[in-house]
Structures are given as structure tokens and as C-alpha cells.
Design a protein around this motif. Structure first.
Motif, PDB file in Angstrom:
ATOM      1  N   PRO A  44      47.997  58.433 -32.586  1.00  0.00           N
ATOM      2  CA  PRO A  44      47.146  57.517 -31.789  1.00  0.00           C
ATOM      3  C   PRO A  44      47.473  56.034 -31.993  1.00  0.00           C
ATOM      4  O   PRO A  44      47.238  55.229 -31.092  1.00  0.00           O
ATOM      5  CB  PRO A  44      45.733  57.836 -32.300  1.00  0.00           C
ATOM      6  N   ILE A  45      48.019  55.683 -33.133  1.00  0.00           N
ATOM      7  CA  ILE A  45      48.338  54.278 -33.411  1.00  0.00           C
ATOM      8  C   ILE A  45      49.463  53.784 -32.511  1.00  0.00           C
ATOM      9  O   ILE A  45      49.508  52.601 -32.148  1.00  0.00           O
ATOM     10  CB  ILE A  45      48.718  54.099 -34.899  1.00  0.00           C
ATOM     11  N   TRP A  46      50.372  54.705 -32.107  1.00  0.00           N
ATOM     12  CA  TRP A  46      51.519  54.303 -31.274  1.00  0.00           C
ATOM     13  C   TRP A  46      51.211  54.378 -29.779  1.00  0.00           C
ATOM     14  O   TRP A  46      52.097  54.099 -28.975  1.00  0.00           O
ATOM     15  CB  TRP A  46      52.719  55.199 -31.565  1.00  0.00           C
ATOM     16  N   ALA A  47      50.026  54.770 -29.401  1.00  0.00           N
ATOM     17  CA  ALA A  47      49.695  54.907 -27.978  1.00  0.00           C
ATOM     18  C   ALA A  47      49.430  53.523 -27.379  1.00  0.00           C
ATOM     19  O   ALA A  47      48.289  53.086 -27.219  1.00  0.00           O
ATOM     20  CB  ALA A  47      48.492  55.821 -27.792  1.00  0.00           C
ATOM     21  N   LEU A  48      50.507  52.818 -27.043  1.00  0.00           N
ATOM     22  CA  LEU A  48      50.409  51.415 -26.615  1.00  0.00           C
ATOM     23  C   LEU A  48      50.016  51.252 -25.150  1.00  0.00           C
ATOM     24  O   LEU A  48      49.719  50.128 -24.730  1.00  0.00           O
ATOM     25  CB  LEU A  48      51.756  50.717 -26.860  1.00  0.00           C
ATOM     26  N   SER A  49      50.019  52.330 -24.384  1.00  0.00           N
ATOM     27  CA  SER A  49      49.691  52.200 -22.966  1.00  0.00           C
ATOM     28  C   SER A  49      48.267  51.683 -22.769  1.00  0.00           C
ATOM     29  O   SER A  49      47.974  51.004 -21.784  1.00  0.00           O
ATOM     30  CB  SER A  49      49.861  53.537 -22.249  1.00  0.00           C
ATOM     31  N   GLY A  50      47.379  51.987 -23.725  1.00  0.00           N
ATOM     32  CA  GLY A  50      46.001  51.483 -23.633  1.00  0.00           C
ATOM     33  C   GLY A  50      45.955  49.976 -23.724  1.00  0.00           C
ATOM     34  O   GLY A  50      45.249  49.312 -22.948  1.00  0.00           O
ATOM     35  N   LEU A  51      46.717  49.407 -24.655  1.00  0.00           N
ATOM     36  CA  LEU A  51      46.753  47.956 -24.818  1.00  0.00           C
ATOM     37  C   LEU A  51      47.365  47.289 -23.590  1.00  0.00           C
ATOM     38  O   LEU A  51      46.884  46.249 -23.126  1.00  0.00           O
ATOM     39  CB  LEU A  51      47.560  47.600 -26.073  1.00  0.00           C
ATOM     40  N   ILE A  52      48.407  47.906 -23.048  1.00  0.00           N
ATOM     41  CA  ILE A  52      49.048  47.362 -21.838  1.00  0.00           C
ATOM     42  C   ILE A  52      48.078  47.399 -20.664  1.00  0.00           C
ATOM     43  O   ILE A  52      47.951  46.418 -19.915  1.00  0.00           O
ATOM     44  CB  ILE A  52      50.326  48.172 -21.508  1.00  0.00           C
ATOM     45  N   ALA A  53      47.390  48.534 -20.494  1.00  0.00           N
ATOM     46  CA  ALA A  53      46.445  48.678 -19.386  1.00  0.00           C
ATOM     47  C   ALA A  53      45.311  47.666 -19.493  1.00  0.00           C
ATOM     48  O   ALA A  53      44.892  47.056 -18.492  1.00  0.00           O
ATOM     49  CB  ALA A  53      45.891  50.098 -19.341  1.00  0.00           C
ATOM     50  N   VAL A  54      44.789  47.462 -20.706  1.00  0.00           N
ATOM     51  CA  VAL A  54      43.708  46.486 -20.917  1.00  0.00           C
ATOM     52  C   VAL A  54      44.192  45.072 -20.601  1.00  0.00           C
ATOM     53  O   VAL A  54      43.490  44.296 -19.933  1.00  0.00           O
ATOM     54  CB  VAL A  54      43.198  46.569 -22.374  1.00  0.00           C
ATOM     55  N   TYR A  55      45.384  44.744 -21.055  1.00  0.00           N
ATOM     56  CA  TYR A  55      45.942  43.407 -20.802  1.00  0.00           C
ATOM     57  C   TYR A  55      46.079  43.152 -19.295  1.00  0.00           C
ATOM     58  O   TYR A  55      45.682  42.087 -18.795  1.00  0.00           O
ATOM     59  CB  TYR A  55      47.299  43.275 -21.485  1.00  0.00           C
ATOM     60  N   VAL A  56      46.637  44.133 -18.583  1.00  0.00           N
ATOM     61  CA  VAL A  56      46.834  43.983 -17.133  1.00  0.00           C
ATOM     62  C   VAL A  56      45.488  43.862 -16.418  1.00  0.00           C
ATOM     63  O   VAL A  56      45.315  43.009 -15.531  1.00  0.00           O
ATOM     64  CB  VAL A  56      47.637  45.181 -16.576  1.00  0.00           C
ATOM     65  N   ALA A  57      44.512  44.688 -16.803  1.00  0.00           N
ATOM     66  CA  ALA A  57      43.190  44.659 -16.166  1.00  0.00           C
ATOM     67  C   ALA A  57      42.521  43.299 -16.363  1.00  0.00           C
ATOM     68  O   ALA A  57      41.948  42.734 -15.414  1.00  0.00           O
ATOM     69  CB  ALA A  57      42.312  45.771 -16.726  1.00  0.00           C
ATOM     70  N   LEU A  58      42.604  42.766 -17.576  1.00  0.00           N
ATOM     71  CA  LEU A  58      41.977  41.469 -17.873  1.00  0.00           C
ATOM     72  C   LEU A  58      42.676  40.334 -17.135  1.00  0.00           C
ATOM     73  O   LEU A  58      42.010  39.434 -16.592  1.00  0.00           O
ATOM     74  CB  LEU A  58      41.986  41.213 -19.374  1.00  0.00           C
ATOM     75  N   ARG A  59      44.010  40.348 -17.108  1.00  0.00           N
ATOM     76  CA  ARG A  59      44.745  39.276 -16.434  1.00  0.00           C
ATOM     77  C   ARG A  59      44.509  39.295 -14.923  1.00  0.00           C
ATOM     78  O   ARG A  59      44.326  38.235 -14.298  1.00  0.00           O
ATOM     79  CB  ARG A  59      46.237  39.400 -16.732  1.00  0.00           C
ATOM     80  N   ILE A 216      35.819  45.224 -24.958  1.00  0.00           N
ATOM     81  CA  ILE A 216      36.873  46.172 -24.583  1.00  0.00           C
ATOM     82  C   ILE A 216      37.805  46.440 -25.758  1.00  0.00           C
ATOM     83  O   ILE A 216      38.173  47.589 -26.040  1.00  0.00           O
ATOM     84  CB  ILE A 216      37.672  45.638 -23.376  1.00  0.00           C
ATOM     85  N   LEU A 217      38.195  45.386 -26.473  1.00  0.00           N
ATOM     86  CA  LEU A 217      39.120  45.549 -27.600  1.00  0.00           C
ATOM     87  C   LEU A 217      38.469  46.327 -28.749  1.00  0.00           C
ATOM     88  O   LEU A 217      39.123  47.145 -29.400  1.00  0.00           O
ATOM     89  CB  LEU A 217      39.601  44.181 -28.084  1.00  0.00           C
ATOM     90  N   ILE A 218      37.182  46.079 -28.995  1.00  0.00           N
ATOM     91  CA  ILE A 218      36.458  46.849 -30.023  1.00  0.00           C
ATOM     92  C   ILE A 218      36.415  48.326 -29.630  1.00  0.00           C
ATOM     93  O   ILE A 218      36.614  49.220 -30.459  1.00  0.00           O
ATOM     94  CB  ILE A 218      35.038  46.293 -30.225  1.00  0.00           C
ATOM     95  N   SER A 219      36.151  48.589 -28.348  1.00  0.00           N
ATOM     96  CA  SER A 219      36.097  49.955 -27.859  1.00  0.00           C
ATOM     97  C   SER A 219      37.455  50.648 -27.992  1.00  0.00           C
ATOM     98  O   SER A 219      37.542  51.813 -28.387  1.00  0.00           O
ATOM     99  CB  SER A 219      35.641  49.971 -26.403  1.00  0.00           C
ATOM    100  N   LEU A 220      38.534  49.920 -27.673  1.00  0.00           N
ATOM    101  CA  LEU A 220      39.886  50.467 -27.803  1.00  0.00           C
ATOM    102  C   LEU A 220      40.187  50.821 -29.259  1.00  0.00           C
ATOM    103  O   LEU A 220      40.728  51.895 -29.555  1.00  0.00           O
ATOM    104  CB  LEU A 220      40.905  49.464 -27.274  1.00  0.00           C
ATOM    105  N   LEU A 221      39.823  49.919 -30.170  1.00  0.00           N
ATOM    106  CA  LEU A 221      40.019  50.175 -31.599  1.00  0.00           C
ATOM    107  C   LEU A 221      39.197  51.385 -32.052  1.00  0.00           C
ATOM    108  O   LEU A 221      39.672  52.213 -32.846  1.00  0.00           O
ATOM    109  CB  LEU A 221      39.632  48.935 -32.402  1.00  0.00           C
ATOM    110  N   ALA A 222      37.968  51.511 -31.543  1.00  0.00           N
ATOM    111  CA  ALA A 222      37.103  52.641 -31.895  1.00  0.00           C
ATOM    112  C   ALA A 222      37.696  53.961 -31.407  1.00  0.00           C
ATOM    113  O   ALA A 222      37.608  54.983 -32.101  1.00  0.00           O
ATOM    114  CB  ALA A 222      35.711  52.437 -31.309  1.00  0.00           C
ATOM    115  N   VAL A 223      38.312  53.956 -30.230  1.00  0.00           N
ATOM    116  CA  VAL A 223      38.953  55.162 -29.698  1.00  0.00           C
ATOM    117  C   VAL A 223      40.115  55.579 -30.601  1.00  0.00           C
ATOM    118  O   VAL A 223      40.250  56.758 -30.954  1.00  0.00           O
ATOM    119  CB  VAL A 223      39.452  54.919 -28.255  1.00  0.00           C
ATOM    120  N   ILE A 224      40.947  54.608 -30.980  1.00  0.00           N
ATOM    121  CA  ILE A 224      42.086  54.914 -31.867  1.00  0.00           C
ATOM    122  C   ILE A 224      41.591  55.473 -33.194  1.00  0.00           C
ATOM    123  O   ILE A 224      42.100  56.489 -33.691  1.00  0.00           O
ATOM    124  CB  ILE A 224      42.937  53.653 -32.097  1.00  0.00           C
TER     125      ILE A 224
END
Length: 361
Positions: A44-59, A216-224
Motif C-alpha cells: 500500500p505504501i507504493w500505491a502512488l496513483s492515489g496521490l497523483i489523483a488527489v493532486y490532479v483533482a485539487l489542481r 483529503i490528505l489525512i484520509s489518504l494517509l488513513a487508507v494507506i
């Protein structure tokens, strides 16, 4: 505006947590183990698609305030190409939600209600979710508020009693074959982490926008963290046979035995699955009907909720002939399609939008 309701930043985080975790802890340990072996808890630590998706959604939300990614397509690509691209998102969410409903139905029928027709279990859940979705985004947000504490409590009630029986030797050697097995295992997890692009559809309704990114970032960290804990607990208890079970985390609940009184607590896992699946199906269903209504320029999305609910029930039957085919698809073709639609396409849209912004300054 089709939807006049509002949610708080914390509700957004809770909705996304419950929209990712339920199906992830259901089948991912078994699928991930086949690729990562004893390093599945690292994946789960290497699942970077979540971080990419969050970044794109926010931008994209900052570039086009008040619009989701499907609406922004027309401003990025032009009217006709944008309209065609905007159709992909609600349709794909309908397909993905069909998979979620099918997973829910297969689990309930295969584990608890053995003689109940699959269509009855799936259809009843879709009907309840349709009623909730008609109430608007605020109702779904309040359900997330209500269910998250219960979800976490039930999760801990499964993990804590088995702690004395966990064997650390099952995770050794850590990265015995290098880093690649854990990275290979993370590929399957991209299926769930790519779903973070869903935040793009919910961000316009957040009342306290300044707190949205943090939530959103707290939630992403909680999922991981939750996936690391669930995968690790499964591995430490089951060891090499983790991959032999369709629902490994369910075995943990069945293993619990406190003083020969509290035993076979499958009901705890059932409660976790029903609560989490309800919110997940509601969130994806809401995105589907909202996106479809916006695409058709309707003034209200509520008239199409029940018709799309009927179609969703049919999709849940059509997505796969049986559970084995469904599980195989999730680890192969579904992962590719979700990465393409929910990560690659949004990244391309953001790249085009960013270039346009640079040339129009």
C-alpha cells in the motif's frame, strides 16, 4: 446548480475513506499476496496513483472552481470533444459501481445468505442507496459521519483479540527478494487508489474549502495505514496460506476465540462490509447520477436516480459470470481500465489545461 447541498471538509475525508477501504480490505490481501508474498503489507505504501489523483483533482478544482473534472472537459477540450470525454466519467463510474455491487452481493450470498438469489441482495442494496442518493450529497455525508466510528470500532474488534496469536516470523524475511515484489503487489492496489479522483466531483460542495486539502490528505494517509494494518494482520495470522482464501480478512474474524465465549465473530466483518459498502455505493452512485444529469444539462438529477439504479443492478449482473472471473478481472483488466480512466486521462486533461493557462496569461 443541480445540487444545492453542502458538506464539510471532514465529511469529504470520511466519505472518501469509506469509498476506498471496504472493498480493498475484502479481496486485496489475497490478490496482493500472490504477487508480493510476505511483503504484501508494504505494497500500500507504493500505491502512488492515489496521490497523483488527489493532486490532479485539487489542481483542476483550483483552475475551474465549482466544476468537477467531467464539467471541466468542455472548457479544456472544447464543446464537442469535451462533451464526449465528459460522458466517459459517469458511464465508467456506473461500470465500477456495478463491480462494487457485485462484490457486495457475492460476499453476502456466498458467506451468509446461501439460499438467497444474488439479484435480491444486490437489488435491495441499490434500492436503499438510491433513496439515500435522492436526498443529496448532504445525506451521504451524514451517513459517512455516522458510520465511520462504527466502522473503525468493528475493525479494531477484529484486530485486537488476535494480537496474541500473530506470528512475526510470517513476515520474514522483509524484502527477501528485493523491493520489486512489494511494488508488483502495489499494482493491484492501484485499482482502489485511483478512485481518489472521485474527490473532484465532491470538492465543489465543500463548505470550508480551505480545509479540504488537509482533510483529503489525512484520509489518504488513513487508507494507506488501514491497508497496511489489515494486510499485516492477515499475513501474521495466516502466513503462506493467505493467498488460498477469497476473503482472508474474514478468516481473522472467524479465528477469534475469547474464553470459548466470543467465537466466530463473522458478524463483525459482515457489519464492516455492509456499512462500508453502503457508503461506497452511495458515493459512486451519486457521482454517476450527478455526472449524467450535468452531461444532459438537466435542472435536477433526482428523476434519473431510480432508472440509473435499475441499470446499475443490471450492470452488477453483467460485469462477470461468476466470482472467480470477477476476482481475476479486478487484478488484471479492471486495474488497467481504472488507471486509464481515473488517472491517465485526468493527468492528460490537467496537462492540457496547464499548458492552456500558460499561453493565456
Amino acid at each position: 446548480m443541480i445540487e444545492k447541498g453542502e458538506i464539510s471538509a471532514s465529511q469529504l475525508g470520511k466519505m472518501m475513506y469509506l469509498a476506498i477501504i471496504p472493498t480493498a480490505i475484502l479481496t486485496s490481501p489475497s490478490i496482493t499476496f500472490k504477487l508480493a508474498k510476505q511483503d504484501l503489507w508494504i505494497s500500500p505504501i507504493w500505491a502512488l496513483s492515489g496521490l497523483i489523483a488527489v493532486y490532479v483533482a485539487l489542481r483542476l478544482h483550483n483552475m475551474y472552481p465549482g466544476q468537477n473534472i467531467a464539467q471541466a472537459c468542455e472548457r479544456i477540450l472544447g464543446r464537442f470533444p469535451g462533451k464526449m470525454m465528459g460522458f466517459i466519467f459517469p458511464f465508467f463510474y456506473l461500470y465500477v459501481n456495478g463491480i462494487v455491487v457485485r462484490e457486495y452481493g457475492e460476499f453476502v450470498v456466498g458467506t451468509f445468505l446461501l439460499n438467497t438469489p444474488l439479484i435480491v441482495v444486490s437489488g435491495s442494496m441499490v434500492l436503499v442507496c438510491a433513496i439515500a442518493v435522492r436526498g443529496g450529497v448532504e445525506i451521504v455525508g451524514r451517513y459517512a459521519d455516522l458510520f465511520l466510528p462504527a466502522f473503525i470500532t468493528l475493525f479494531l474488534l477484529i484486530i485486537v483479540p488476535i494480537l496474541p496469536d500473530l506470528r512475526v516470523s510470517n513476515m520474514l524475511p522483509v524484502m527477501g527478494e528485493g523491493i520489486m515484489p512489494s511494488i508488483a503487489g502495489s499494482f493491484v492496489l492501484q485499482t482502489w487508489f485511483s478512485e481518489w479522483i472521485t474527490t473532484s466531483f465532491l470538492l465543489p460542495f465543500v463548505a470550508d474549502q480551505k480545509k479540504a486539502t488537509k482533510s483529503i490528505l489525512i484520509s489518504l494517509l488513513a487508507v494507506i495505514l488501514t491497508l497496511v494494518v489489515s494486510n499485516l494482520a492477515t499475513l501474521l495470522l495466516l502466513g503462506e496460506i493467505t493467498g488460498n482464501f477469497t476473503y482472508p480478512f474474514l478468516i481473522l474474524a472467524r479465528y477469534i476465540n475469547l474464553a470459548d465465549f466470543f467465537t466466530h465473530l463473522e458478524a463483525l466483518f459482515m457489519a464492516i462490509w455492509v456499512l462500508g459498502a453502503f457508503v461506497k455505493i452511495c458515493v459512486f452512485f451519486y457521482v454517476t447520477v450527478l455526472g449524467a444529469a450535468q452531461w444532459m444539462n438537466l435542472s435536477d438529477y433526482r428523476p434519473i436516480v431510480f432508472p440509473l439504479g435499475f441499470i446499475l443492478t443490471l450492470f452488477s449482473i453483467w460485469v462477470a459470470p461468476n466470482l472467480q472471473e470477477l476476482t481475476h478481472a479486478i487484478s488484471t483488466s479492471v486495474t488497467f481500465s481504472m488507471l486509464t480512466v481515473l488517472v491517465v486521462i485526468p493527468v492528460l486533461l490537467f496537462s492540457i489545461a496547464w499548458v492552456q493557462k500558460q499561453f493565456t496569461r
